[in-house]
Write a protein that holds these residues in place. Sequence first.
Motif, PDB file in Angstrom:
ATOM      1  N   GLY A 170       0.926  -1.249   0.400  1.00 37.35           N
ATOM      2  CA  GLY A 170       0.048   0.110   0.088  1.00 37.35           C
ATOM      3  C   GLY A 170       1.240   0.962  -0.390  1.00 37.35           C
ATOM      4  N   PRO A 171      -0.377   2.098  -0.147  1.00 35.10           N
ATOM      5  CA  PRO A 171       1.259   3.790  -0.221  1.00 35.10           C
ATOM      6  C   PRO A 171       1.597   3.832   1.033  1.00 35.10           C
ATOM      7  N   ARG A 172       3.265   4.250   1.179  1.00 32.16           N
ATOM      8  CA  ARG A 172       3.362   4.837   2.010  1.00 32.16           C
ATOM      9  C   ARG A 172       4.450   6.067   2.526  1.00 32.16           C
ATOM     10  N   PRO A 173       4.649   6.528   2.959  1.00 33.99           N
ATOM     11  CA  PRO A 173       5.683   7.824   3.347  1.00 33.99           C
ATOM     12  C   PRO A 173       7.049   7.583   3.037  1.00 33.99           C
ATOM     13  N   THR A 174       7.164   8.735   1.648  1.00 34.91           N
ATOM     14  CA  THR A 174       8.099   7.870   0.751  1.00 34.91           C
ATOM     15  C   THR A 174       9.155   8.933   0.624  1.00 34.91           C
ATOM     16  N   LEU A 175      10.345   8.912   0.937  1.00 33.72           N
ATOM     17  CA  LEU A 175      10.750  10.156   1.198  1.00 33.72           C
ATOM     18  C   LEU A 175      12.217   9.669  -0.182  1.00 33.72           C
ATOM     19  N   ILE A 176      12.821  11.228  -1.175  1.00 30.00           N
ATOM     20  CA  ILE A 176      14.225  10.751  -1.584  1.00 30.00           C
ATOM     21  C   ILE A 176      14.770  11.499  -0.818  1.00 30.00           C
ATOM     22  N   GLU A 177      15.888  10.374  -0.989  1.00 29.52           N
ATOM     23  CA  GLU A 177      17.515  10.519  -0.475  1.00 29.52           C
ATOM     24  C   GLU A 177      18.309  11.295  -1.512  1.00 29.52           C
ATOM     25  N   TRP A 178      19.714  11.827  -0.792  1.00 27.32           N
ATOM     26  CA  TRP A 178      20.264  12.203  -1.655  1.00 27.32           C
ATOM     27  C   TRP A 178      21.763  12.636  -0.613  1.00 27.32           C
ATOM     28  N   ASP A 179      22.883  12.391  -1.054  1.00 30.55           N
ATOM     29  CA  ASP A 179      24.170  12.986  -0.410  1.00 30.55           C
ATOM     30  C   ASP A 179      25.099  13.023   0.058  1.00 30.55           C
ATOM     31  N   THR A 180      25.197  12.597  -1.988  1.00 29.22           N
ATOM     32  CA  THR A 180      26.959  13.211  -2.624  1.00 29.22           C
ATOM     33  C   THR A 180      26.547  13.996  -3.834  1.00 29.22           C
ATOM     34  N   ASP A 181      27.624  14.759  -4.302  1.00 28.67           N
ATOM     35  CA  ASP A 181      27.149  15.578  -5.417  1.00 28.67           C
ATOM     36  C   ASP A 181      25.952  15.951  -5.606  1.00 28.67           C
TER      37      ASP A 181
END
Lengths: 267, 279
Positions: B242-253
């Motif tokens: 089912g749908p869940r809280p979703t995160l875009i992660e970006w840590d380098t460059d």
Amino acid sequence: MPSLLELQRNFSTATLFGDSAALAALPIVGGDLDASARIGVYRNNVLGNYRKVLAAAFPVVRRLVGGAFFDAAAAHFVRAHPSTRGDVNRYGGDFAVFLAGYPPARELAYLPDVARLEWAIDQAAIAADAAPLDLQALASVAPDALGDLCFLVHPAARLIGSPFPVLRIWQVNQADRSGDEPVDLGEGADTLLVSRGASGVAIERIARGDHAFLAALDASLTLGNAADRAAAADPDFDLGVALRRHVANHAIVAFHTPSRTNRTGAQ
Amino acid sequence: MPTMTSLPLSVGIGLRAPHVAQVRGARPPCGWLEVHSENYFVDGGPALAALDAIRAYYPISLHGVGMSLGSAAALDAGHLARLKRLAARIEPAAVSEHLCWSRIDGRHLNDLLPLPFTAEALALVCEHVEQVQDALARPLLVENVSAYLRFANDAMAEWEFVAAVARRTGCKLLFDVNNVYVNAVNHGFDPLDYLAAIPAEAVAEIHLAGFDARGACLIDTHGARVAPPVWDLYRATIERFGPRPTLIEWDTDIPALEVLLDEAAHARQIMEARHAVAA
């Protein structure tokens, strides 16, 4: 098969130090990559992370020695002074001490002091906040009782003393400068105050007497004893001027009457 | 904003230092924000003040990278105390940590290191998860990590280990789709087997990020856009859980904030195509 403790000890030693016995003791499934290459991925990640952390805290040291020299020094530092905390914000405090004893850097006698200055700047940004000194409360203290008070130096304030002109070295090696401007090491000693204001961390050159004064207050000496220390360091020291200046610039943020044991000024 | 004990059913982004001023000033539309807890293990100063300001406008998730839940040694009591202090100040909508280890004999490697999937490691991780949950008085979200090796003494599959941690401790799972994909490629399994083994009701958050495929195995760098097969696996993930809280992660460059918001919009489209998303 090893216990979890043995496995983690061997993993840590193989990753940080490239220890072949520790690597051989790890029960790693090979496949397309052998165990050494797989641990190598972790070694690259771990060392790469520390290189970035140290480069961010010590940009001027890095500029002075160059990227390759810095990375090599960082790799040695990580092994000699491993991180002990899960937050890398506090990693790098021993870098100046390490550089002072790092043979390849022996020619650059000023380098450890530049590192101390950069660490002070780095840590000033994350030190505790403090309200300005309560001037009304201070005004209500009887004049003959002032000398027995202890004053609190702002948690973000850092004092740096060096026989080298480290502020000039730091200034001419900022990212927006060419880095080619000569600095005469004979320019002499620096006594600096690093502090944090509304617009960020600032570095200020202060008189030797002010430096000794703030250092003495920071060591919990009474105002009277701190003034004696300052006068001994600098005959031009003026207590009234120094107190007003450092209350105004928030280097001094609070005061209290010390417990009797502190009153002698013994450290 | 009322105190929230769970994340909103929307897409958030990882908030990193280069974007803080822009987010604070422009307040771009974004469901929620996640920060690394350890970046705020500070006593004061402008970074903490900025987070204090930003939390008035966005639900915040505290994502830890240094608790070392899988250490054979005891948890670092100072680290746990610092997390507790930060959580009390920020009142986050979620608190998460990684299913890994990073600390042994007082030495910290500050990386997400792989555990052997053994009964011993499982018991220890569960003990530590319970300790953190007790200290914070809230369920912890535990995230599966990328790994570049497997141990010969594994007694179960990774997905069995992850599911067992959730079942035994009552913790929630932060299901990192990219990490499942990276491990499926690196270790040769079908990611759908992984999905099938995870209890849907335990999954409280999903992570999406980019990997680096230039070396001999996939490396979880969080330094690129989400790869097409990971988007496919994300579709399968929300189909399954089912749908869940979703995160875009970006840590380098780290790119411009707009790139992260664009990735977030893509995730939201996928979510909306499958399920009606709460506003």
